[in-house]
Design a protein around this motif. Structure first.
Motif, PDB file in Angstrom:
ATOM      1  N   ALA A 126       0.829  -1.204   0.000  1.00 34.45           N
ATOM      2  CA  ALA A 126       0.000   0.000   0.000  1.00 34.45           C
ATOM      3  C   ALA A 126       0.866   1.257   0.000  1.00 34.45           C
ATOM      4  N   PHE A 127       2.087   1.162   0.489  1.00 34.06           N
ATOM      5  CA  PHE A 127       3.019   2.292   0.463  1.00 34.06           C
ATOM      6  C   PHE A 127       3.910   2.268  -0.774  1.00 34.06           C
ATOM      7  N   LEU A 128       4.348   1.080  -1.173  1.00 31.82           N
ATOM      8  CA  LEU A 128       5.327   0.980  -2.256  1.00 31.82           C
ATOM      9  C   LEU A 128       4.725   1.245  -3.631  1.00 31.82           C
ATOM     10  N   ILE A 129       3.508   0.807  -3.872  1.00 31.82           N
ATOM     11  CA  ILE A 129       2.908   1.002  -5.191  1.00 31.82           C
ATOM     12  C   ILE A 129       2.687   2.487  -5.498  1.00 31.82           C
ATOM     13  N   PRO A 130       2.115   3.288  -4.595  1.00 27.89           N
ATOM     14  CA  PRO A 130       1.995   4.713  -4.912  1.00 27.89           C
ATOM     15  C   PRO A 130       3.335   5.428  -5.036  1.00 27.89           C
ATOM     16  N   ILE A 131       4.312   5.006  -4.259  1.00 22.11           N
ATOM     17  CA  ILE A 131       5.646   5.611  -4.372  1.00 22.11           C
ATOM     18  C   ILE A 131       6.256   5.283  -5.731  1.00 22.11           C
ATOM     19  N   ALA A 132       6.133   4.027  -6.168  1.00 25.36           N
ATOM     20  CA  ALA A 132       6.667   3.627  -7.468  1.00 25.36           C
ATOM     21  C   ALA A 132       5.953   4.357  -8.600  1.00 25.36           C
ATOM     22  N   LEU A 133       4.644   4.484  -8.496  1.00 21.91           N
ATOM     23  CA  LEU A 133       3.904   5.219  -9.527  1.00 21.91           C
ATOM     24  C   LEU A 133       4.283   6.691  -9.526  1.00 21.91           C
TER      25      LEU A 133
END
Length: 49
Positions: free
Chosen positions: A5-12
């Motif tokens: 939930a934290f890594l996907i928005p950061i990667a995007l």
């Protein structure tokens, strides 16, 4: 699972920032003269003295 939930928005966000930087460089003219730098190394400037 909460890590995603934290890594996907950061990667995007990082991907969009990189894409935005690329389009900014394209609009600013960074990639207009691709052959100029390659040809400039072959020019002999010793005669200008």
């Amino acid at each position: 699972m909460t890590g995603l939930a934290f890594l996907i928005p950061i990667a995007l966000g990082l991907g969009l920032a990189g894409l935005g930087g690329f389009f900014w460089a394209m609009r600013d003219g960074q990639f207009d003269d691709l052959d100029g730098a390659a040809n400039r190394i072959l020019i002999d400037d010793e005669d200008e003295e």
